[in-house]
Design a protein around this motif. Structure first.
Motif, PDB file in Angstrom:
ATOM      1  N   GLY A  32      39.240 -14.589 -27.483  1.00 34.05           N
ATOM      2  CA  GLY A  32      40.246 -15.551 -27.935  1.00 34.05           C
ATOM      3  C   GLY A  32      41.310 -15.801 -26.889  1.00 34.05           C
ATOM      4  N   ILE A  33      41.790 -14.721 -26.284  1.00 40.16           N
ATOM      5  CA  ILE A  33      42.844 -14.868 -25.260  1.00 40.16           C
ATOM      6  C   ILE A  33      42.322 -15.661 -24.065  1.00 40.16           C
ATOM      7  N   PHE A  36      42.062 -19.448 -25.086  1.00 40.29           N
ATOM      8  CA  PHE A  36      43.297 -20.214 -25.303  1.00 40.29           C
ATOM      9  C   PHE A  36      44.238 -20.184 -24.111  1.00 40.29           C
ATOM     10  N   TYR A  37      44.291 -19.032 -23.398  1.00 41.15           N
ATOM     11  CA  TYR A  37      45.260 -18.941 -22.307  1.00 41.15           C
ATOM     12  C   TYR A  37      44.642 -19.254 -20.946  1.00 41.15           C
ATOM     13  N   PHE A  41      42.481 -24.219 -23.762  1.00 41.37           N
ATOM     14  CA  PHE A  41      41.804 -24.901 -24.869  1.00 41.37           C
ATOM     15  C   PHE A  41      42.578 -26.130 -25.351  1.00 41.37           C
ATOM     16  N   PHE A  42      43.879 -25.983 -25.560  1.00 39.76           N
ATOM     17  CA  PHE A  42      44.660 -27.121 -26.083  1.00 39.76           C
ATOM     18  C   PHE A  42      44.937 -28.154 -24.997  1.00 39.76           C
ATOM     19  N   ALA A  45      42.138 -30.557 -24.651  1.00 40.11           N
ATOM     20  CA  ALA A  45      42.074 -31.448 -25.807  1.00 40.11           C
ATOM     21  C   ALA A  45      40.682 -32.032 -26.036  1.00 40.11           C
ATOM     22  N   GLN A  46      39.654 -31.215 -25.822  1.00 36.26           N
ATOM     23  CA  GLN A  46      38.289 -31.670 -26.058  1.00 36.26           C
ATOM     24  C   GLN A  46      37.639 -30.797 -27.129  1.00 36.26           C
ATOM     25  N   ALA A  47      36.995 -31.448 -28.082  1.00 34.15           N
ATOM     26  CA  ALA A  47      36.363 -30.692 -29.157  1.00 34.15           C
ATOM     27  C   ALA A  47      35.010 -30.150 -28.682  1.00 34.15           C
ATOM     28  N   GLU A  50      33.562 -25.274 -24.299  1.00 34.62           N
ATOM     29  CA  GLU A  50      33.421 -24.939 -22.884  1.00 34.62           C
ATOM     30  C   GLU A  50      34.407 -23.847 -22.450  1.00 34.62           C
ATOM     31  N   ILE A 116      36.204 -19.966 -34.121  1.00 32.71           N
ATOM     32  CA  ILE A 116      36.409 -20.944 -33.048  1.00 32.71           C
ATOM     33  C   ILE A 116      35.465 -22.155 -33.257  1.00 32.71           C
ATOM     34  N   THR A 119      37.034 -24.088 -35.909  1.00 38.46           N
ATOM     35  CA  THR A 119      38.232 -24.743 -35.366  1.00 38.46           C
ATOM     36  C   THR A 119      37.890 -26.077 -34.688  1.00 38.46           C
TER      37      THR A 119
ATOM     38  N   ARG B 506      35.207 -36.117 -26.511  1.00 33.34           N
ATOM     39  CA  ARG B 506      35.413 -35.748 -27.911  1.00 33.34           C
ATOM     40  C   ARG B 506      36.832 -35.238 -28.100  1.00 33.34           C
ATOM     41  N   PRO B 507      37.744 -36.140 -28.404  1.00 31.79           N
ATOM     42  CA  PRO B 507      39.149 -35.739 -28.505  1.00 31.79           C
ATOM     43  C   PRO B 507      39.426 -34.918 -29.769  1.00 31.79           C
ATOM     44  N   PHE B 508      40.576 -34.241 -29.768  1.00 35.80           N
ATOM     45  CA  PHE B 508      41.022 -33.540 -30.966  1.00 35.80           C
ATOM     46  C   PHE B 508      41.584 -34.576 -31.932  1.00 35.80           C
ATOM     47  N   PHE B 511      44.784 -33.631 -34.103  1.00 37.85           N
ATOM     48  CA  PHE B 511      46.087 -33.735 -33.439  1.00 37.85           C
ATOM     49  C   PHE B 511      46.501 -35.196 -33.294  1.00 37.85           C
ATOM     50  N   GLN B 592      49.131 -25.335 -33.603  1.00 38.01           N
ATOM     51  CA  GLN B 592      48.464 -24.648 -32.493  1.00 38.01           C
ATOM     52  C   GLN B 592      48.634 -23.133 -32.612  1.00 38.01           C
ATOM     53  N   ILE B 595      46.279 -21.835 -35.182  1.00 39.78           N
ATOM     54  CA  ILE B 595      44.897 -21.831 -34.678  1.00 39.78           C
ATOM     55  C   ILE B 595      44.675 -20.638 -33.740  1.00 39.78           C
ATOM     56  N   LYS B 596      45.667 -20.388 -32.881  1.00 39.15           N
ATOM     57  CA  LYS B 596      45.552 -19.246 -31.965  1.00 39.15           C
ATOM     58  C   LYS B 596      45.468 -17.940 -32.759  1.00 39.15           C
ATOM     59  N   ASN B 599      42.100 -17.464 -34.420  1.00 40.81           N
ATOM     60  CA  ASN B 599      41.007 -17.194 -33.501  1.00 40.81           C
ATOM     61  C   ASN B 599      41.145 -15.910 -32.706  1.00 40.81           C
ATOM     62  N   ILE B 600      42.373 -15.463 -32.507  1.00 31.88           N
ATOM     63  CA  ILE B 600      42.530 -14.242 -31.710  1.00 31.88           C
ATOM     64  C   ILE B 600      42.732 -13.021 -32.612  1.00 31.88           C
TER      65      ILE B 600
END
Lengths: 242, 625
Positions: A32-33, A36-37, A41-42, A45-47, A50, A116, A119, B506-508, B511, B592, B595-596, B599-600
């Protein structure tokens, strides 16, 4: 049936101690870390997943040897190795049963990353076929890492040595397919050697599956790779026994 | 084999050699044994492309110019470039040596950059004063002809395969597509049946077609020349049965056709009031043979996309929506078809509605449709001085979206089961007609547009006289539609079959939705606050004028108070606006963070609770024992 007996014995040993829980918790939190970090991930902005799968080769680099180091080394340290060898199980059964139990631990950890997947489906409209392929590729790669670790574990009594040597070996196979390393060797080595290096390395096969294409050559690579290292592990166990 | 042999050093060596041998030989042997799990088979070439590649006679060189370093800060473009490379590699792999792919990195001031410029590729400066970024493709045939894509645009990704295949196809088949024009309307100029002694100016569409294709106007009407690639039939209601028979046989022989069948030809009714209304005839049989039905004399009126017209009524100029004149927008144009996906607006006039017949064996893909706020109107009313306001008052939406143009594919039978029309069935001409086909040998490939007026200048183009030259300024994409369709129909059927690829962007959406909602909320609030500010300003101005009237240099206490109120109001309004924006960001940040956490931390937390719980239960059991 003997494989199943060994498998059950191993699984019981994982879950009777906090080992399984600690392993899964560390796996999930790191995954997860990283996503996201480090994977941004944000920001992307792609669903898609990867940024999740990109880090798996690095995640397994330490987690797979951590799980694999005890497979045989501990048996030898605690003296149960001799006991196991006197049981009516073949060498193949013991090697395979132990490996499958460790691989199941990996599979359980991987399956528990399901939030995930949910999500990205909530956030957007991902290509779920690619995600399925990603999970398959990740599972196969974790098997390859584990097979190396299991083999090294069977060759030594010391778990720390087993861990370090496994990490080094896995890192080598990871680097072999790494574009940066291939570029480095390009002017020094003939093209055929470079192509051989990338064929033998993990990354090319993993990347190919993760983009959504399940190629029989990649499946063949991972199964033969796992087979080779399990055989080498059995070979080492046999030598120790005799 | 005994254990000793299996676990000997030789056995280990043999295993290693076997592993290497299997993996090295698997490369070339098992090249195509794979499953593409992506939506829309993103990593596989379509059958159409593979057919084009397999038919290649001469070698085509593809050069992809990609500036790797200049794109260092553009991860999105790098991902796209990787996909483009993979696609091109697949072209090369599938062409059996007939495609040679080179990937060139045109570094600044290098020979490669000169080569890129020489091809006419477009360098884009990513940063101010930075290096040029090249991402273009040049395809060259053996005889030195070349075609380029100056810059591969990521927003055309879904057509990338089509674009490349078309380039390759054009290089492999250098001749222009031959279009046979069979028209009841004077598109190409010359005398008309209405005005036999006066030559008409060719329509602008005719100029455009002549530039792009080798157009042959078919006059004899009885036989379509064999070298015609696509037959364009305009207003078949105005054509003789023998002409329609020729079209029928052409299509059954595997020829492709683009047909503009119109229930009401405004061109004809414009030249002769009352004319232009199509009555049931052979053309309906022709359409029915292709699995299509179009109600004669009934046209689609659409409230949503109807054009505004001005007309004189009772000495008054009125401007109203004229239901049968349609200005189709993006959402009514098929975005998944290569021919229509890039078209933004199309003007149609009194178009018909196409439906599939009950016994249709062909498939119908709508290209243009009406909105659901539409209905079928009686065409006879339109050919005599129509009253737009009256049409509007009688409008009642059917809730149905009518198909105005469609692609037809599949097996078809002849519309002339009894053979050629009787009067043509004699002497020398019969020989020319060739063998009568009763059904198509293969699938037919036809596009039917239920309107012919869209070809008329007045509906899509403004023609200006510029120092003696006719300048055409298009107002709509009508010509592009015709050219795209002819271009595609005239290509190999392989080119037609290349579907557009699913976009990998594929955008979010969640959001996006949240920020759109928040934006809307912000705008509403902003409006409200701005009007409050205006009100305060008005009051202040009032006070100001009162002060000027009173000729006193000082503000009265009341004015001072109002001034202060205004200042405070302004500050408050600003703060409130900032708060709304802050709230929007906070909403997304909060989402956000959740969500974090999920998932974490969530699953690990549940696992720890479960582990501790099961440990406690075990302890209690052990204690009990």
């Amino acid at each position: 049936m003997n494989i199943a007996a060994i498998y059950r014995r191993e699984m019981r040993s994982y879950f009777s101690t906090p080992l399984a829980y600690v392993f899964i918790v560390i796996f999930l939190m790191l995954a997860g870390i990283f996503t996201f970090y480090l994977g941004g991930f944000f920001a992307r902005a792609q669903a898609d997943l990867e940024p999740f799968f990109t880090w798996h080769p690095w995640l397994y680099l330490f987690l797979a040897p951590a799980l694999g180091m005890r497979l045989w080394a501990e048996e030898r340290k605690t003296g149960t190795f001799e006991l196991l060898m006197t049981l009516p199980v073949s060498m193949g059964d013991a090697v395979l049963g132990k490996f499958l139990a460790a691989w199941s631990m990996m599979a359980i950890s991987l399956a528990l990353t399901f939030p995930i997947w949910i999500t990205v489906n909530v956030l957007g409209n991902p290509d779920n076929g690619v995600i399925v392929a990603g999970y398959l590729g990740s599972l196969l790669m974790s098997g390859a890492y584990l097979a190396v670790s299991a083999c090294v574990s069977s060759a030594t009594r010391n778990q720390v040595i087993a861990f370090v040597v496994s990490v080094v070996l896995c890192f080598t196979f990871l680097l072999l397919g790494f574009p940066l390393i291939l570029d480095l060797f390009k002017p020094l080595l003939p093209g055929a050697v470079i192509s051989f290096m990338s064929t033998v390395g993990f990354l090319q096969h993993f990347d190919s599956i993760v983009r959504g294409v399940v190629d029989i050559r990649d499946l063949l690579y991972f199964t033969t790779f796992i087979g080779l290292w399990l055989y080498a592990g059995a070979w080492a166990v046999d030598h120790h026994r005799s | 084999m005994d254990r000793r042999t299996i676990f000997s050093p030789v056995g280990l060596l043999a295993a290693v050699i076997l592993f290497i041998a299997v993996n090295l030989t698997a490369g070339p042997v098992l090249r195509w044994a794979r499953v593409d799990l992506t939506q829309g088979d993103l990593h596989s070439l379509s059958d159409g492309t593979i057919n084009i590649l397999q038919k290649l006679g001469n070698t085509i060189t593809l050069k992809l110019f990609w500036s790797e370093e200049a794109a260092a800060d553009l991860p999105g473009l790098k991902v796209f470039a990787r996909r483009v490379k993979e696609t091109l590699q697949e072209y090369e792999a599938r062409a059996g040596g007939k495609i040679k792919l080179t990937i060139v990195d045109p570094k600044p001031f290098s020979e490669e950059e000169d080569e890129a410029v020489g091809f006419g590729l477009q360098g884009v400066s990513v940063q101010e004063g930075g290096d040029n970024l090249y991402f273009g493709l040049a395809a060259t045939s053996e005889d030195g002809r070349s075609l380029i894509i100056p810059f591969i645009q990521a927003d055309r990704e879904i057509f990338f395969e089509y674009d490349i295949s078309q380039m390759i196809h054009t290089l492999a088949n250098p001749e222009k597509v031959k279009v046979g024009l069979l028209s009841a309307l004077p598109i190409s100029g010359g005398p008309t049946p209405q005005n036999p002694f006066q030559a008409q100016v060719p329509w602008v569409i005719s100029d455009q077609l002549n530039r792009q294709f080798d157009v042959e106007v078919i006059l004899s009407e009885k036989v379509i020349p064999e070298d015609v690639d696509v037959l364009m039939v305009v207003h078949p209601h105005g054509l003789s049965d023998s002409a329609l028979y020729a079209a029928d046989q052409f299509v059954l022989r595997g020829g492709r056709a683009l047909v503009f069948a119109d229930p009401v030809s405004e061109f004809e009714s414009g030249s002769r009031p009352g004319a232009g209304l199509s009555e049931e005839g052979t053309v309906d049989k022709l359409l029915a043979a292709w699995g299509l039905a179009m109600e004669s004399g009934r046209v689609v009126g659409d409230m949503t996309v109807s054009q505004r017209v001005s007309y004189r009524d009772d000495n008054q100029v009125k401007t109203v929506n004229y239901l049968p004149w349609l200005a189709l927008r993006e959402d009514l144009i098929n975005r998944e078809e290569v021919t229509t996906a890039q078209l933004d607006n199309l003007n149609l006039a009194s178009a018909g509605s196409l439906t599939q017949t009950e016994d249709a064996r062909t498939s119908l893909t709508p290209l243009l449709s009406s909105s659901t706020r539409s209905m079928l109107l009686d065409g006879s009313y339109l050919v005599f001085r129509p009253d737009p306001a009256k049409l509007l008052s009688e409008f009642s939406p059917s809730g149905v979206s009518f198909t105005l143009a469609a692609r037809i594919k599949g097996p078809a039978a002849t519309a002339f089961p009894d053979g050629p029309p009787a009067d043509e069935n004699a002497g020398e001409e019969k020989k020319q007609l060739g063998e009568h086909l009763t059904k198509s040998a293969d699938d037919i490939n036809v596009v039917v547009v239920a309107d012919s007026d869209l070809l008329q200048d007045r509906f899509w183009v403004e023609v200006q006289d510029f120092f003696g030259q006719r300048l055409a300024l298009p107002m709509a994409d009508n010509a592009n539609l015709v050219i795209n369709l002819l271009d595609q129909l005239g290509g190999s059927s392989d080119l037609i079959g290349i579907r557009s690829r699913a976009s990998t962007f594929r955008p979010f959406e969640l959001f996006d939705r949240v920020s759109q909602d928040a934006d809307l909320k912000y705008r509403v609030k902003e409006q409200e606050l701005v009007s409050r500010l205006k009100e305060a300003e008005r009051k202040l101005n009032e006070l100001q004028s009162q002060r000027q009237d009173s000729e006193s240099p000082e503000f009265t206490p009341e004015q001072e108070e109002e001034l202060e109120n205004f200042r405070q109001e302004k500050v408050k309004v600003r703060r409130e606006l900032r708060n709304v924006q802050f709230e929007l960001r906070r909403d997304i940040e909060r989402l956000q963070a959740w969500i974090k956490f999920i998932n974490i931390g969530l699953v690990p937390l549940l696992l720890v609770i479960f582990a501790v719980g099961s440990w406690a239960v075990r302890r209690r059991k052990q204690g009990g024992q």
